[in-house]
Design an enzyme around this catalytic site. Structure first.
Site, PDB file in Angstrom:
ATOM      1  N   MET A  38      -1.388  -9.233   3.357  1.00 48.75           N
ATOM      2  CA  MET A  38      -1.423 -10.687   3.522  1.00 48.75           C
ATOM      3  C   MET A  38      -2.666 -11.075   4.324  1.00 48.75           C
ATOM      4  O   MET A  38      -2.730 -12.172   4.890  1.00 48.75           O
ATOM      5  CB  MET A  38      -0.154 -11.182   4.196  1.00 48.75           C
ATOM      6  CG  MET A  38       1.089 -10.877   3.358  1.00 48.75           C
ATOM      7  SD  MET A  38       2.452 -12.021   3.618  1.00 48.75           S
ATOM      8  CE  MET A  38       2.763 -11.810   5.337  1.00 48.75           C
ATOM      9  N   GLY A  39      -3.656 -10.176   4.390  1.00 45.07           N
ATOM     10  CA  GLY A  39      -4.904 -10.489   5.078  1.00 45.07           C
ATOM     11  C   GLY A  39      -4.780 -10.393   6.588  1.00 45.07           C
ATOM     12  O   GLY A  39      -3.882  -9.742   7.106  1.00 45.07           O
ATOM     13  N   HIS A  45      -4.499  -1.869   8.522  1.00 42.34           N
ATOM     14  CA  HIS A  45      -4.839  -2.062   7.108  1.00 42.34           C
ATOM     15  C   HIS A  45      -5.963  -1.108   6.685  1.00 42.34           C
ATOM     16  O   HIS A  45      -5.980  -0.610   5.560  1.00 42.34           O
ATOM     17  CB  HIS A  45      -5.292  -3.504   6.857  1.00 42.34           C
ATOM     18  CG  HIS A  45      -4.227  -4.535   7.082  1.00 42.34           C
ATOM     19  ND1 HIS A  45      -4.240  -5.388   8.153  1.00 42.34           N
ATOM     20  CD2 HIS A  45      -3.119  -4.847   6.361  1.00 42.34           C
ATOM     21  CE1 HIS A  45      -3.194  -6.190   8.079  1.00 42.34           C
ATOM     22  NE2 HIS A  45      -2.492  -5.884   7.010  1.00 42.34           N
ATOM     23  N   ASP A 160       6.800  -1.990   8.719  1.00 42.24           N
ATOM     24  CA  ASP A 160       8.008  -2.640   8.203  1.00 42.24           C
ATOM     25  C   ASP A 160       8.786  -1.565   7.454  1.00 42.24           C
ATOM     26  O   ASP A 160       8.651  -1.403   6.229  1.00 42.24           O
ATOM     27  CB  ASP A 160       7.643  -3.822   7.303  1.00 42.24           C
ATOM     28  CG  ASP A 160       8.888  -4.637   6.934  1.00 42.24           C
ATOM     29  OD1 ASP A 160      10.004  -4.079   7.010  1.00 42.24           O
ATOM     30  OD2 ASP A 160       8.741  -5.815   6.581  1.00 42.24           O
ATOM     31  N   GLN A 163      11.025  -2.735   4.615  1.00 41.27           N
ATOM     32  CA  GLN A 163      10.246  -3.107   3.425  1.00 41.27           C
ATOM     33  C   GLN A 163       9.869  -1.860   2.628  1.00 41.27           C
ATOM     34  O   GLN A 163      10.021  -1.817   1.393  1.00 41.27           O
ATOM     35  CB  GLN A 163       8.979  -3.857   3.853  1.00 41.27           C
ATOM     36  CG  GLN A 163       7.975  -4.059   2.726  1.00 41.27           C
ATOM     37  CD  GLN A 163       6.806  -4.942   3.141  1.00 41.27           C
ATOM     38  OE1 GLN A 163       6.921  -6.150   3.177  1.00 41.27           O
ATOM     39  NE2 GLN A 163       5.667  -4.345   3.459  1.00 41.27           N
ATOM     40  N   VAL A 186      -0.278   2.288  12.857  1.00 41.80           N
ATOM     41  CA  VAL A 186      -1.403   2.477  13.784  1.00 41.80           C
ATOM     42  C   VAL A 186      -1.083   1.702  15.061  1.00 41.80           C
ATOM     43  O   VAL A 186      -0.606   0.558  14.997  1.00 41.80           O
ATOM     44  CB  VAL A 186      -2.730   1.980  13.164  1.00 41.80           C
ATOM     45  CG1 VAL A 186      -3.887   2.119  14.150  1.00 41.80           C
ATOM     46  CG2 VAL A 186      -3.030   2.755  11.879  1.00 41.80           C
TER      47      VAL A 186
HETATM   48  O1  PAF Z   1       3.655  -6.164   4.291  1.00 46.55           O
HETATM   49  C1  PAF Z   1       3.058  -7.182   3.870  1.00 46.55           C
HETATM   50  O2  PAF Z   1       1.958  -7.513   4.320  1.00 46.55           O
HETATM   51  C2  PAF Z   1       3.700  -8.041   2.775  1.00 46.55           C
HETATM   52  O3  PAF Z   1       5.084  -8.067   2.918  1.00 46.55           O
HETATM   53  C3  PAF Z   1       3.298  -7.602   1.367  1.00 46.55           C
HETATM   54  C4  PAF Z   1       3.777  -6.190   1.058  1.00 46.55           C
HETATM   55  C5  PAF Z   1       1.793  -7.694   1.195  1.00 46.55           C
HETATM   56  C6  PAF Z   1       3.948  -8.537   0.322  1.00 46.55           C
HETATM   57  O4  PAF Z   1       3.548  -9.850   0.496  1.00 46.55           O
END
Ligand code: PAF
Length: 290
Positions: A38-39, A45, A160, A163, A186
């Protein structure tokens, strides 16, 4: 596999452009990896992208703040957006492309999808209990991204944990033809998990936020004494810390995500969510109960 260092990154905003790039990469026999984000990219990342380059010839990162995974009173509008810095960071990593669609491109019907991928019961516990519909929104957009990019592999962070579990289960349940790679969280040198939301913490709240990691560590230090002792130790840390409003603290079996009790032996995943000032943070860690 070779990262695409030296080539300039392609910034794609349409699904059609992604499909064209993917078709030509496939015609050249390339393996493709997707890193959904999500930037507001940070070193966590970067680790996802670095891992993706080990698994593919063409890495595509997506940046999309998905409205479907935010509740009506959540921080969608406040969620940090740093597109220029994100593109620079991804270009420096030498990946092939970044997909940055608008909401209208992803959800032409007013930011929503009539067809929803349900996370089922496990989408309604823990994070899903506090954020109703969140994981249905995540799984729906992730399915769309998988369908658009058709990657051989997709890379997700372990921060997460719920997730990652739900994405893996969806891929298995729906026989989606790709591999999911999880990347360890991290952390700052003091243990704070990197998160795009950390940049919303005010001075002083950064220190309070560390209570989440200290609680996980306290749980881990008591793993020899069983699940109840782990929970009590973690709760002790969080109660001491007045700047932290605990949302949930739970211990599950990471293989099933079922709640663990004192009869449990083997791997356990401790999950915590708390509000620090106006910012909601999550973290988790895996330990072993002998
Ligand atoms: O973990 C995230 O940043 C978001 O939940 C994802 C996997 C990009 C989905 O929008």
């Amino acid at each position: 596999m070779q990262p695409q260092a030296g080539q300039s990154i392609r910034t794609l905003t349409t699904i059609e452009a992604v499909r064209e790039l993917v078709a030509s990469a496939r015609a050249e026999g390339k393996r493709i990896a997707l890193v959904p984000t999500m930037g507001a990219l940070h070193a966590g990342h970067v680790e996802l992208v670095r891992t993706a380059t080990e698994h593919a010839d063409l890495v595509i990162a997506s940046i999309f703040v998905n409205p479907m995974q935010f509740g009506p009173h959540e921080d969608l509008d406040r969620y940090p957006r740093t597109p220029d810095a994100d593109i620079d960071a991804l270009a420096a990593l030498g990946i092939g492309a970044v997909f940055m669609p608008t909401v209208g491109e992803m959800f032409p019907d007013g930011g929503r999808s009539a067809t929803i991928v349900s996370a089922g019961h496990l989408g309604t516990v823990l994070e899903g209990r506090s954020r109703p519909g969140h994981y249905d929104g995540v799984l729906t957009v992730v399915t769309k991204l998988f369908s658009i990019v058709q990657p051989d592999v997709a890379v997700f962070g372990e921060k997460d944990g719920q997730q990652l579990f739900l994405v893996r289960r969806m891929v298995r349940d729906l026989n989606l033809p790709l591999a999911i790679v999880g990347v360890p969280t991290v952390r700052e040198p003091d243990g704070l998990a990197l998160s795009s939301r950390n940049r919303m913490l005010q001075t002083g709240e950064r220190r309070d936020a560390l209570a989440l990691w200290r609680a996980l560590e306290a749980a881990g230090a008591n793993a020899d004494r069983g699940v109840e002792a782990m929970l009590a130790a973690a709760q002790g840390v969080l109660q001491d810390d007045t700047g932290v409003q605990l949302d949930y603290l739970a211990i599950v079996d990471p293989r099933t995500f079922a709640f663990a009790n004192d009869a449990h032996h083997g791997p356990v995943q401790v999950l915590v969510a708390a509000r620090v000032g106006g910012v909601r943070l999550i973290d988790n860690a895996i330990y072993s109960v002998p």
